[in-house]
Design an enzyme around this catalytic site. Structure first.
Site, PDB file in Angstrom:
ATOM      1  CD  GLU A  85     -50.141 -45.232  24.903  1.00 17.36           C
ATOM      2  OE1 GLU A  85     -49.683 -44.231  24.328  1.00 17.36           O
ATOM      3  OE2 GLU A  85     -51.362 -45.427  25.056  1.00 17.36           O
ATOM      4  CE  LYS A 280     -51.087 -40.508  22.835  1.00 14.63           C
ATOM      5  NZ  LYS A 280     -51.002 -41.850  23.418  1.00 14.63           N
ATOM      6  CG  ASP A 296     -39.261 -36.783  10.017  1.00 26.15           C
ATOM      7  OD1 ASP A 296     -39.808 -36.709  11.130  1.00 26.15           O
ATOM      8  OD2 ASP A 296     -38.649 -35.838   9.492  1.00 26.15           O
ATOM      9  CG  HIS A 393     -54.854 -48.051  28.670  1.00 30.25           C
ATOM     10  ND1 HIS A 393     -54.656 -46.697  28.761  1.00 30.25           N
ATOM     11  CD2 HIS A 393     -54.687 -48.354  27.375  1.00 30.25           C
ATOM     12  CE1 HIS A 393     -54.405 -46.220  27.570  1.00 30.25           C
ATOM     13  NE2 HIS A 393     -54.422 -47.190  26.716  1.00 30.25           N
TER      14      HIS A 393
HETATM   15  C1  MEV Z   1     -54.234 -43.509  24.538  1.00 30.01           C
HETATM   16  O1  MEV Z   1     -52.883 -43.519  24.181  1.00 30.01           O
HETATM   17  C2  MEV Z   1     -55.108 -43.334  23.321  1.00 30.01           C
HETATM   18  C3  MEV Z   1     -56.595 -43.160  23.601  1.00 30.01           C
HETATM   19  O2  MEV Z   1     -56.826 -42.117  24.526  1.00 30.01           O
HETATM   20  C4  MEV Z   1     -57.245 -42.859  22.273  1.00 30.01           C
HETATM   21  C5  MEV Z   1     -58.717 -42.476  22.363  1.00 30.01           C
HETATM   22  O3  MEV Z   1     -59.148 -41.951  23.406  1.00 30.01           O
HETATM   23  O4  MEV Z   1     -59.395 -42.658  21.347  1.00 30.01           O
HETATM   24  C6  MEV Z   1     -57.184 -44.418  24.198  1.00 30.01           C
END
Ligand code: MEV
Length: 438
Positions: A85, A280, A296, A393
């Site tokens: 990513e 995430k 792992d 991003h």
């Molecule tokens: C993207 O990989 C992760 C985010 O969505 C985490 C978040 O929203 O806190 C930017």
């Protein structure tokens, strides 16, 4: 064309590829070419990778990046990260720098206990089973001596074995619930070997336990396996500073930023839809280091998300508060990691990653990984509550779009410059590229 095959694993690598190309790619040679492009010219290195799994036909690359300037307990680290990513390493590096200037990360390992279970069925008198268990407990331990003696020499081993009655959930269902200290090893092989020995001992000893009836002697072991849920193998990482030191950018005051940040964390504490995405983002950092260090990540993911739901509701793994003008932000997570065994001595990049981290113990690695997760979450929340996530991003994604359209190095330089002051979107990049080419 038949799409199934018998004895695939017995074919040579080339035969496997030939079959795939013929069956799934219409004999198109480009499939073979793509697979070959990723073979390593060093035959020994390729063979090493071939032998990690069955039916290897090529290698699958992930970028291996580095996020420098992490100050953890007053020691500086450059953290290796394997991830596809685009914005993750950049975000980690920015967060590292931000906190470097504000005292860095403080971490500690709160506990290191691992868990494994023998799941079995017993149909009979529960009191007799308990007496049986108490009687055979020393034998359970002594039978595993050959497996545990080296671990014990180093200070680890089996911590405890309990009998657990689960019959309220499933008729006849019991467990041997065992806890372990596996030191610098992740411990999966050690734990599973101990558990399988427990299972054998359990069945064998039941056959000669005189108080059991004929039926009671027939203990049926369903399975023996470690648990990836390790709520007593916990690491904590924290950052803190005065609120007025939290200056973020000219458009938002330190106070406002701190408050919005606290609100963002509070939302993830109560709202599962947000908590999953919030966590995430934490796992973006955690998985990348876990993978780079040969651990792992599926085990870590499973355990961490179970921990996030331990209250019965899925919640944020990080927490934040402002008290007496001090902003604190912290994470507590379960991490079962190893720095010996597994791929650690085998995979050259894993060896290199561990060397870069100064050959950490498993406890040190737990702290580094937790920091990567906290830093990633800080970076994500900082963007989300200020500029929005897309700005950063899309800046990082720009290179992917340029590559997708086959931009030359010269075009890339010009467009990266152009998008320093223009908003990146897929269509804006396409348009700018077209303009440049015309
Ligand atoms: C993207 O990989 C992760 C985010 O969505 C985490 C978040 O929203 O806190 C930017």
């Amino acid at each position: 064309m038949r799409k199934t095959i018998k004895g695939f694993s017995k074919l040579s690598k080339q035969e496997k590829i030939d079959w795939l190309v013929m069956t799934y790619f219409n004999n198109n040679e480009s499939a073979q070419t793509i697979l070959e492009q990723y073979w390593n010219a060093d035959k020994k290195l390729q063979q090493l990778h071939d032998e990690f799994i069955e039916n290897t036909i090529t290698n699958y690359y992930l970028p291996f990046g580095v996020a420098p300037n992490f100050l953890i307990n007053n020691k500086v680290y450059a953290i290796p990260m394997a991830i596809e990513e685009s914005s993750v390493v950049a975000a980690a590096s920015k967060a590292a720098k931000f906190w470097y200037d504000r005292g860095g990360f403080k971490t500690s390992v709160l506990s290191t206990e691992k868990i494994g279970q023998v799941h079995f069925m017993f149909h009979g008198d529960h009191n007799k089973l308990e007496r049986f268990f108490e009687q055979i407990k020393p034998t359970l331990l002594s039978d595993t001596q050959s497996i545990t003696k080296n671990m014990e020499k180093r200070g680890g081993g089996i911590l405890n074995v309990e009998l657990r009655n689960k019959t309220e959930h499933i008729d006849g269902y019991f467990q041997l619930h065992a806890t372990f200290e596996t030191l610098d090893a992740m411990g999966a092989n050690f734990i599973n070997s101990c558990l399988e020995q427990f299972a054998d001992t359990l069945k064998r000893e039941a056959l000669s336990f005189t108080s059991f009836s004929e039926e009671e002697r027939q203990i049926e072991v369903v399975m023996s396996i470690l648990s990836n849920y390790v709520p007593n193998c916990i690491v904590r990482a924290e950052v803190s500073c005065r609120v007025d030191e939290l200056t973020e950018n000219a458009n938002i005051s330190a106070d406002e930023f701190a408050n919005k940040f606290i609100q963002a964390v509070a939302i993830a504490e109560v709202e599962p839809y947000r908590a999953v995405t919030h966590n995430k983002g934490i796992m973006n950092g955690i998985d990348a280091v876990v993978l780079a260090t040969g651990n792992d990540f599926r085990a870590v993911e499973a355990g961490v998300h179970a921990y996030a739901s331990r209250s019965g509701k899925y919640r944020s793994l990080t927490h934040a508060k402002i008290e007496n003008g001090i902003f604190s932000f912290w994470i507590e997570i379960p991490l079962a990691l190893g720095t010996v065994g597994g791929l650690t001595k085998l995979h050259p990049l894993v060896k290199l990653a561990l060397e870069m981290l100064d050959e950490p113990s498993a406890k040190e690695l737990m702290q580094i990984v937790a920091v990567a997760g906290l830093a990633q979450n800080f970076a994500a929340l900082r963007s989300l509550t200020t500029t929005g996530i897309q700005e950063g991003h899309m800046k990082m994604h720009l290179m992917n779009i340029l590559n997708q359209f086959g931009a030359s190095n010269d075009e890339k330089t010009k467009l990266i410059d152009h998008f320093k002051t223009n908003t990146v979107s897929h269509s804006a990049v396409v348009e700018a590229l077209e303009n440049l080419r015309n």
